[in-house]
Scaffold this active site. Structure first.
Site, short mmCIF file in Angstrom:
data_model
loop_
_atom_site.label_atom_id
_atom_site.label_comp_id
_atom_site.label_asym_id
_atom_site.label_seq_id
_atom_site.Cartn_x
_atom_site.Cartn_y
_atom_site.Cartn_z
N GLU A 91 44.08 -16.12 -0.74
CA GLU A 91 42.69 -15.67 -0.84
C GLU A 91 41.90 -16.64 -1.70
OE1 GLU A 91 41.03 -14.53 -3.70
OE2 GLU A 91 39.21 -13.78 -2.74
N GLU A 92 42.54 -17.15 -2.74
CA GLU A 92 41.83 -18.02 -3.69
C GLU A 92 41.41 -19.35 -3.07
OE1 GLU A 92 40.79 -16.80 -6.27
OE2 GLU A 92 42.17 -15.36 -7.13
N HIS A 118 40.35 -16.27 -13.59
CA HIS A 118 40.83 -17.59 -13.12
C HIS A 118 41.31 -18.47 -14.28
CE1 HIS A 118 38.88 -17.54 -8.84
NE2 HIS A 118 39.71 -16.52 -9.07
N ASP A 153 40.27 -5.93 -4.96
CA ASP A 153 40.42 -7.25 -5.58
C ASP A 153 39.80 -7.18 -6.97
OD1 ASP A 153 39.37 -10.63 -4.59
OD2 ASP A 153 40.45 -9.88 -6.35
N ASP A 155 43.54 -10.45 -11.42
CA ASP A 155 43.12 -11.08 -10.17
C ASP A 155 44.29 -11.75 -9.47
OD1 ASP A 155 40.92 -13.84 -9.25
OD2 ASP A 155 41.71 -12.17 -8.08
N HIS A 196 44.71 -9.09 -2.07
CA HIS A 196 45.34 -10.41 -2.03
C HIS A 196 46.37 -10.51 -3.14
CE1 HIS A 196 43.53 -12.78 -5.41
NE2 HIS A 196 42.48 -12.04 -5.23
N1 DTR Z 1 36.58 -13.71 -5.22
C1 DTR Z 1 37.48 -12.86 -5.98
C2 DTR Z 1 36.82 -12.25 -7.19
C3 DTR Z 1 35.47 -11.73 -6.93
C4 DTR Z 1 34.32 -12.26 -7.38
N2 DTR Z 1 33.26 -11.46 -6.95
C5 DTR Z 1 33.74 -10.47 -6.23
C6 DTR Z 1 33.12 -9.43 -5.58
C7 DTR Z 1 33.92 -8.53 -4.84
C8 DTR Z 1 35.29 -8.69 -4.79
C9 DTR Z 1 35.94 -9.75 -5.46
C10 DTR Z 1 35.16 -10.61 -6.17
C11 DTR Z 1 38.63 -13.69 -6.44
O1 DTR Z 1 38.42 -14.59 -7.25
O2 DTR Z 1 39.77 -13.40 -6.00
ZN ZN Z 2 40.28 -15.03 -7.92
ZN ZN Z 3 40.80 -11.84 -6.38
#
Ligand code: DTR
Ligand code: ZN
Ligand code: ZN
Length: 325
Positions: free
Chosen positions: A179-180, A295, A208, A145, A133
């Protein structure tokens, strides 16, 4: 970083032509010697994945940082920094000979975009899709991220072009929007696929957060063959890995998995705390988050561990080369 692998680097074209008769002879010998040798021969026939320069990946991260700085400090969905990030990546892919397309969608009243890049050639009935993403949160530039995953996937795609890699499968690369906000871009992409199109995707590889400053080495424990490929790579480096278990549903592999498409990927950790055991096996600091700037506005160019970024970027290329059939 070079892996301690027995495979030779991909020979330049001239040597490849000279080597063809030898490779043909190898194939005849394999047929004469039987299946075990054939397996060995076909394994040898897989071209070695190129090293992905961490310097090139970090240059892409610098460019994404500059985009965020020039656009209100972020690269979030619906903000100018996101589309500017996409245009930056698209320009490099167009120049490298990819067929690119932009898929538009709406989320939260704002227009979002996915970038899709197809490498001409290969069996379009067997597609290997590799993605990340591209959007950040509004709080900051999102360099780990997920500039890290976006840049590693970009440099792998550019390596496909640079080396003239033309595997049996069709290679497709994608950078997802929003994605967020809940994997909105990747969900949109999957929802637009017909049943027949879904069946053509042999696997989706997701990256990611792969440069976390206090890194872990987590391999998605979804499709066994994809997981095995990543684990083989890290074993070759002498790096222990752990299964990525809490990620289910937390990144762009989720819509593909829900559609029955084999998925896999890598993750270097977010706001969870590194244990003593993990620090002993991976280095870094126990009792601290894998990424304390997750974040947050401090997810900048300084929020990257170069070794983790290098290893994971090489792992992206290793998986593409070894799963491309
Ligand atoms: N959700 C993703 C970061 C994230 C958190 N836990 C996991 C596990 C596997 C992949 C990604 C992630 C984000 O904040 O973009
Ligand atoms: Zn994120
Ligand atoms: Zn991410």
């Amino acid at each position: 970083m070079r892996r301690n692998t027995t495979r030779r680097p991909h020979p330049p074209r001239a040597r490849r032509r000279a080597a063809l008769p030898l490779a043909a002879l190898g194939g005849v010998l394999a047929l004469l010697l039987g299946p075990a040798a054939q397996a060995g021969a076909s394994a040898q026939a897989v071209a070695a994945a190129p090293d992905i320069s961490v310097t090139a990946v970090k240059a892409d991260l610098k460019a994404l940082q500059d985009v965020a700085t020039a656009n209100g400090g972020n690269r979030a969905h619906g903000r100018p920094g996101y589309r500017a990030s996409l245009d930056l990546i698209k320009g490099k892919l167009d120049a490298a000979g990819f067929t690119t397309s932009i898929q538009q969608f709406t989320s939260g009243g704002a227009t979002g975009y996915n970038l899709i890049a197809d490498w001409p050639g290969g069996d379009t009935g067997k597609v290997l899709l590799t993605g990340a993403h591209l959007d950040s949160v509004t709080a900051g530039p999102g360099i780990n991220d997920n500039g890290s995953g976006s840049a590693a996937v970009l440099e792998t795609a550019l390596a496909v072009s640079r080396t003239g890699f033309h595997p049996a499968k069709h290679l497709r690369f994608a950078w997802w929007g929003a994605e967020e906000l809940g994997m909105v871009g990747s969900k949109n992409y999957v929802s637009k696929l017909t049943t027949a199109q879904r069946a053509t995707i042999s696997g989706y590889l997701n990256f990611d957060m792969i440069g976390s400053p206090n890194p872990g080495y987590f391999v998605y424990d979804d499709d066994p063959a994809i997981e095995k490929t990543f684990k083989q790579y890290f074993t070759g480096l002498g790096v222990v890995t752990e299964p990525e278990t809490e990620g289910d549903g937390r990144s762009d592999h989720a819509p593909f998995k829900n559609a029955g498409i084999p998925v896999g990927g890598l993750f270097s950790g977010a706001d969870y705390i590194k244990t003593t055991k993990q620090a002993a096996q991976w280095g870094g600091t126990a009792g601290k988050a894998f990424d304390a700037c997750y974040h947050r506005s401090c997810d900048t160019l300084t929020n990257i561990n170069d070794t983790a970024l290098d290893r994971h970027s090489d792992a992206v290329a290793y998986a593409v080369w070894n799963l491309a059939g």
